[in-house]
Enzyme design. Structure first.
Site, PDB file in Angstrom:
ATOM      1  N   ILE A  17       0.866  -1.189   0.000  1.00 41.70           N
ATOM      2  CA  ILE A  17       0.000   0.000   0.000  1.00 41.70           C
ATOM      3  C   ILE A  17       0.900   1.236   0.000  1.00 41.70           C
ATOM      4  O   ILE A  17       1.710   1.409   0.904  1.00 41.70           O
ATOM      5  CB  ILE A  17      -0.903   0.025   1.255  1.00 41.70           C
ATOM      6  CG1 ILE A  17      -1.782  -1.220   1.284  1.00 41.70           C
ATOM      7  CG2 ILE A  17      -1.749   1.282   1.288  1.00 41.70           C
ATOM      8  CD1 ILE A  17      -2.525  -1.423   2.589  1.00 41.70           C
ATOM      9  N   ASP A  32      -3.632  40.397 -20.751  1.00 38.27           N
ATOM     10  CA  ASP A  32      -3.949  41.809 -20.914  1.00 38.27           C
ATOM     11  C   ASP A  32      -2.698  42.504 -21.375  1.00 38.27           C
ATOM     12  O   ASP A  32      -1.593  42.024 -21.132  1.00 38.27           O
ATOM     13  CB  ASP A  32      -4.307  42.419 -19.549  1.00 38.27           C
ATOM     14  CG  ASP A  32      -5.723  42.103 -19.154  1.00 38.27           C
ATOM     15  OD1 ASP A  32      -6.477  41.671 -20.029  1.00 38.27           O
ATOM     16  OD2 ASP A  32      -6.049  42.290 -17.972  1.00 38.27           O
ATOM     17  N   ASP A  58      -8.101  42.033 -14.364  1.00 37.73           N
ATOM     18  CA  ASP A  58      -7.941  42.836 -13.164  1.00 37.73           C
ATOM     19  C   ASP A  58      -9.235  43.494 -12.705  1.00 37.73           C
ATOM     20  O   ASP A  58      -9.414  43.766 -11.540  1.00 37.73           O
ATOM     21  CB  ASP A  58      -6.837  43.900 -13.354  1.00 37.73           C
ATOM     22  CG  ASP A  58      -6.991  44.665 -14.661  1.00 37.73           C
ATOM     23  OD1 ASP A  58      -8.068  44.568 -15.272  1.00 37.73           O
ATOM     24  OD2 ASP A  58      -6.044  45.359 -15.061  1.00 37.73           O
ATOM     25  N   ASP A  87     -14.029  41.210 -14.963  1.00 38.31           N
ATOM     26  CA  ASP A  87     -13.185  40.138 -15.492  1.00 38.31           C
ATOM     27  C   ASP A  87     -13.450  38.797 -14.818  1.00 38.31           C
ATOM     28  O   ASP A  87     -12.998  37.758 -15.302  1.00 38.31           O
ATOM     29  CB  ASP A  87     -11.694  40.490 -15.319  1.00 38.31           C
ATOM     30  CG  ASP A  87     -11.238  41.504 -16.351  1.00 38.31           C
ATOM     31  OD1 ASP A  87     -11.847  41.524 -17.433  1.00 38.31           O
ATOM     32  OD2 ASP A  87     -10.294  42.260 -16.075  1.00 38.31           O
TER      33      ASP A  87
HETATM   34  P1  ATP Z   1      -5.889  45.838 -20.778  1.00 36.57           P
HETATM   35  O1  ATP Z   1      -5.463  46.138 -19.371  1.00 36.57           O
HETATM   36  O2  ATP Z   1      -6.965  44.830 -20.862  1.00 36.57           O
HETATM   37  O3  ATP Z   1      -4.777  45.697 -21.728  1.00 36.57           O
HETATM   38  P2  ATP Z   1      -6.779  48.450 -20.968  1.00 36.57           P
HETATM   39  O4  ATP Z   1      -6.388  48.703 -19.587  1.00 36.57           O
HETATM   40  O5  ATP Z   1      -6.138  49.234 -22.033  1.00 36.57           O
HETATM   41  O6  ATP Z   1      -6.691  46.998 -21.372  1.00 36.57           O
HETATM   42  P3  ATP Z   1      -9.298  49.505 -20.324  1.00 36.57           P
HETATM   43  O7  ATP Z   1      -8.781  49.907 -19.021  1.00 36.57           O
HETATM   44  O8  ATP Z   1     -10.621  48.880 -20.462  1.00 36.57           O
HETATM   45  O9  ATP Z   1      -8.342  48.562 -21.061  1.00 36.57           O
HETATM   46  O10 ATP Z   1      -9.229  50.787 -21.232  1.00 36.57           O
HETATM   47  C1  ATP Z   1      -9.774  50.822 -22.516  1.00 36.57           C
HETATM   48  C2  ATP Z   1      -9.800  52.228 -23.038  1.00 36.57           C
HETATM   49  O11 ATP Z   1     -10.581  53.015 -22.185  1.00 36.57           O
HETATM   50  C3  ATP Z   1      -8.433  52.892 -23.075  1.00 36.57           C
HETATM   51  O12 ATP Z   1      -7.810  52.700 -24.297  1.00 36.57           O
HETATM   52  C4  ATP Z   1      -8.762  54.352 -22.853  1.00 36.57           C
HETATM   53  O13 ATP Z   1      -9.054  54.974 -24.077  1.00 36.57           O
HETATM   54  C5  ATP Z   1     -10.018  54.304 -22.033  1.00 36.57           C
HETATM   55  N1  ATP Z   1      -9.716  54.514 -20.608  1.00 36.57           N
HETATM   56  C6  ATP Z   1      -8.903  53.807 -19.837  1.00 36.57           C
HETATM   57  N2  ATP Z   1      -8.883  54.249 -18.585  1.00 36.57           N
HETATM   58  C7  ATP Z   1      -9.732  55.282 -18.547  1.00 36.57           C
HETATM   59  C8  ATP Z   1     -10.179  56.184 -17.547  1.00 36.57           C
HETATM   60  N3  ATP Z   1      -9.743  56.096 -16.288  1.00 36.57           N
HETATM   61  N4  ATP Z   1     -11.056  57.127 -17.873  1.00 36.57           N
HETATM   62  C9  ATP Z   1     -11.523  57.216 -19.114  1.00 36.57           C
HETATM   63  N5  ATP Z   1     -11.144  56.414 -20.106  1.00 36.57           N
HETATM   64  C10 ATP Z   1     -10.280  55.468 -19.857  1.00 36.57           C
END
Ligand code: ATP
Length: 887
Positions: free
Chosen positions: A282, A326, A612, A616
């Site tokens: 065993i 991402d 994040d 998600d």
């Molecule tokens: P990932 O982390 O998935 O690579 P990401 O962080 O670029 O992607 P998001 O945070 O969803 O993805 O951002 C997508 C888009 O939203 C960005 O390209 C930007 O134009 C806009 N964005 C990001 N952060 C902000 C914010 N705090 N306020 C307004 N617009 C934003």
């Protein structure tokens, strides 16, 4: 009751202050008064309890019965040895368990959430455990609520309270509500938020009113004992295997017992030997060894910045063949710096910004006001994109504090990665301005006018084209582009969300760089050679994404890039058909991620997905390995993930996969080693009995070898340094059995060890009893000699065989005999113990052995080399076969 008091009263009662929070002295004072913000959990098991837990095992019961029976019939030496073996085994088990427990505790500690609080006037992030009543706590979407809090300020705050109320639909909270009754249920206390619930949307500020066991959740005692221990698929399979082997062992023992009786052997002797054989067969050490190897592996991963939240992940990691990552922060550094801006139909370097120009000034004001981050010399908190915008403001003396004081915020719609926009409403003398910032394609659709050269004009198609052209130019240079727009509104309170984000006036754009992480390019190369495909998933613009993907060698052609909008037009089937060629998914929202994971999985891939944000969680759960970001990740993402990266780095995923592969291989080595050793014991004893020989091993010999000699090398194999070429191989198919490709090694070596033991037995009988001795009837004195040799050879061949197990095809001399110092130490320890057992007179008497002569030792040494020599020859064939397959 905190909910029916005014916020001023609550602050006074707790000696706190909204603007500055608690001072350091107050924090210390409150800490000594209220204690740490954690639950008093069950007391951990003491060492003594752990020791006795080891004895609570079927096998131990059987051995105890055997010990008692031996004592009753006067075989005291047998019973003493059985007891010693049980004792040593329990001690080793206890040490293993304590070590595994410690490693897992360290894990738990690492995954405790953090809280944002204001202390001494500054917002700081602290472990939730350190929050004290009176602390001003900042709540943002994605965070666990660290304690019970009376809200002072709230903006569209939604809280998921299922941990407390069982209701999983998020509820709206409002700091402004006054509740007068005494008797209001938790679910209706809208101006309170409670520990362990989750902010899913919006923002809020409040004062901590209860911590630790005083919180509502702390009062529900049963919640505290929910640390379920999860078994990995491998552990489950091994448990099953253990059961089968157990039944087989019992069957073999019974057969042997019956055969022995038919041969007129001594009943008690046969009984004890049969029990020893059952115990030998065993693989009782297996579960403990797997747990400790997993625990040690997990601890090693922590040092490499990967926290495993769910133990099964360790195994799955080894078979990952697609990593979806991402972009921002994982493949890039997330150190955003604004380098360009576009205003008044002109794309320019940020250094050339003229703050005296009203349009350019409004652009910066917009980006500073429509912003939830903080950035001062002392502390930076919040989203790096927003911090970069504040830094530009700071450069032109438009600090967040001053600008906010001049134009207080009166309303807001938080950023979310579906809209990719954020809006605030701020006071501008006697009117209010809606200030919106976000992804340019989405923003531009909401704009009807443009603020151009100090005038408001219609946004013509030409002007739109030139804005888009400027934005593409920045994206092609891998810049992240953010647009800003505004409009004046009269009465902000009457506005609905839909009213806010429409008919906007476009102001300008900013472009920020976020350089790729230096080490990522190499990691992607490693992935390529190890049969792992890397896929980039980002909310960013297609061109920005492609520019970075190209730089990192993730994609080479624009045809490998697809946007969220294009994805929407595809059916699941179409996506599955084209998934193999796609490498970059741009402008996607979290919902797309689930669709992507499903398409990849439908092709039998094992996929890991990073995330994040609050949204998600579904995709992290859908993936085989959900990976959350430790720095930028929300508590929701961490909660849903199997693994958390403390450095948010893509390369960490690759090292975790490497570690996962090594851990799996090491477990496999330990398991196969232990089973082949057990097989050796069965073969030697069973064959001898069948042949009608005297038993080559006594019960105590088998127990000793099986429970003591084997254990240490098996553990040492579990922590083998790992094959440096492991990432040159393709991932293991998760459906493959643990024994795939190793069944022959296992059976062959089992028989080899068994035969060598029998050879030693026959050799001992002939050398000491003469060449014509009958093996079925060996005089006692000579039997002792023969058995001692068999016993020692059984130990030493097993110890030698452990070296073979380090690699299936590589020669032990090429990996380095001494490169696993634990294994070498356990081999030396095993030999030393064997030497002591047969040399120290009282122990030797107990074991019924004699002191080997020099000639005997030379024989033992030579025969122990046989497994190494034969396995080395077999490995030569294996290597040439592998080479043929490669060519
Ligand atoms: P990932 O982390 O998935 O690579 P990401 O962080 O670029 O992607 P998001 O945070 O969803 O993805 O951002 C997508 C888009 O939203 C960005 O390209 C930007 O134009 C806009 N964005 C990001 N952060 C902000 C914010 N705090 N306020 C307004 N617009 C934003």
């Amino acid at each position: 009751m905190w909910f029916n008091k005014t916020t001023e009263d609550v602050l006074t009662l707790l000696n706190s202050n909204l603007d500055n929070g608690l001072s350091s002295e107050q924090v210390e004072d409150h800490k000594s008064k209220y204690g740490l913000n954690k639950f008093t959990t069950k007391k951990p098991k003491t060492k003594v309890q752990m020791f006795f837990a080891q004895l609570n095992d079927m096998m131990i019961y059987i051995l105890l019965v055997a010990a008692i029976l031996s004592a009753v019939v006067g075989e005291t030496s047998d019973s003493i040895i059985i007891l010693i073996v049980i004792l040593i085994n329990a001690i080793v088990g206890m040490i293993q368990e304590a070590k595994a427990e410690k490693a897992l505790d360290a894990l738990k500690e690492l995954s405790t959430p953090k809280a944002l609080v204001k202390r001494n006037g500054v917002i700081v992030e602290i472990p939730s455990e350190d929050v004290v009543p009176g602390d001003i706590v900042i709540i943002d979407a994605g965070r666990y609520i660290p304690c019970d809090i009376r809200l002072i300020e709230s903006a569209n705050l939604k809280i998921e309270e299922s941990a407390l109320t069982g209701e999983s639909v998020p509820v709206d909270k409002d700091s402004g509500i006054t509740l007068e009754n005494e008797d209001i249920s938790l679910g209706d206390q809208k101006n309170m938020v409670f520990m362990s619930t989750l902010a899913t949307y919006g923002r809020g500020i409040g004062v901590a009113v209860a911590t630790g066991m005083d919180t509502e959740i702390g009062k529900i005692a049963k919640m505290l004992d929910t640390d379920e221990s999860e078994q990995t698929p491998l552990q489950k399979k091994l448990e099953q295997l253990g059961k089968y082997l157990g039944f087989a062992a019992i069957a073999i023992s019974i057969i042997m017992f019956v055969v022995g009786i038919l041969q007129n052997r001594d009943i008690l002797d046969m009984f004890i030997t049969s029990i020893s054989l059952a115990v030998a067969a065993i693989p009782e050490g297996l579960p403990a060894i797997v747990t400790i190897v997993l625990a040690i592996g997990v601890q090693k991963m922590i040092k490499q910045n990967a926290i495993i939240r769910k133990l099964p992940a360790v195994e799955t990691l080894g078979s990952v063949n697609v990593i979806c990552s991402d972009k921002t922060g994982t493949l890039t550094q997330n150190k955003m710096t604004v380098t360009k801006f576009y205003c008044n139909n002109n794309l320019n370097d940020i250094e050339n910004l003229n703050i005296d120009d009203p349009v350019e000034k409004l652009l910066i004001e917009n980006l500073v006001l429509c912003n939830d981050a903080t950035s001062s010399e002392d502390s930076k908190t919040g989203d790096p994109t927003e911090i970069a915008l504040l830094d530009i403001g700071n450069k032109y003396n438009l600090t967040k504090l001053d600008t906010n004081n001049n134009h207080p915020r009166v309303g807001e719609i938080p950023f979310d990665s579906d809209r990719k926009l954020m809006s605030t409403i701020n006071k501008y003398s006697n009117e209010s301005f809606v200030l919106t910032k976000g992804a340019i394609d989405n923003l531009l659709n909401l704009c009807t006018k443009i603020y151009l050269n100090n005038e408001i004009k219609d946004l013509t198609t030409e002007l739109k084209d030139s804005i888009l052209k400027a934005s593409y130019k920045m994206s092609d240079d891998a810049l992240r582009v953010l647009g800003a727009a505004y409009k004046a509104v009269e009465d902000s309170t009457a506005l609905t969300e839909d009213d806010v984000e429409k008919n906007l006036i476009f102001i300008g754009l900013v472009g920020m760089i976020d350089p790729p992480r230096l080490e990522v390019k190499d990691s992607i190369e490693i992935c390529k050679t190890s049969g792992i495909k890397t896929i980039m998933i980002t909310g960013d613009h297609k061109n920005t994404a492609f520019a970075i993907a190209k730089e990192l060698n993730i994609a080479t052609d624009l045809s490998q890039v697809i946007s969220g909008a294009e994805l929407d037009k595809m059916s699941d089937e179409e996506l599955t058909n084209s998934i193999d060629t796609l490498r970059v998914f741009a402008r996607v929202s979290p919902e797309h991620k689930v669709k992507i994971v499903k398409a990849i999985k439908s092709k039998d891939n094992i996929v890991s997905m990073t995330g994040d944000g609050v949204n998600d969680a579904p995709s992290l759960k859908a993936a085989d390995i959900g990976v959350a970001m430790g720095i930028t990740g929300t508590d929701v993402a961490k909660g849903a993930a199997d693994m958390v990266l403390t450095d948010d780095n893509f390369s960490t995923i690759v090292s975790a996969i490497k570690e996962g592969r090594n851990i799996f291989n090491n477990i496999k080595k330990s398991v196969i080693f232990l089973i082949s050793c057990n097989a050796g014991e069965i073969v030697s004893l069973f064959l001898a009995i069948l042949l009608g020989w005297a038993a080559p091993l006594s019960a105590t010999h088998i127990l000793w070898v099986n429970l003591i000699t084997d254990t240490f090398p098996a553990l040492a194999l579990g922590v083998d340094p790992g094959d440096k070429d492991i990432m040159n191989k393709h991932p293991r198919n998760s459906k493959d059995s643990l024994f795939k490709g190793s069944m022959f090694t296992l059976i062959f070596n089992g028989f080899l060890i068994g035969f060598l033991t029998l050879i030693a037995f026959v050799y001992g009988a002939k050398v000491y009893g003469g060449s014509d001795i009958t093996l079925s009837n060996i005089p006692d004195k000579i039997l002792i000699h023969a058995q001692t040799l068999a016993f020692t050879v059984l130990s030493s061949t097993q110890l030698a065989h452990s070296l073979n197990m380090r690699n299936e095809s590589k020669s032990i001399f090429s990996i380095g005999v001494f490169s696993n110092k634990y294994l070498i130490s356990s081999i030396i320890l095993g030999l030393l113990l064997q030497f002591l057992v047969i040399t120290i007179p009282p122990i030797a008497t107990l074991f019924g052995v004699y002191k080997l002569t020099l000639n005997d030792w030379i024989f033992v040494l030579l025969i122990s080399l046989v497994p190494i020599i034969i396995n080395e020859i077999l490995k030569i064939f294996k290597r040439s076969n592998e080479k043929k397959v490669r060519d």
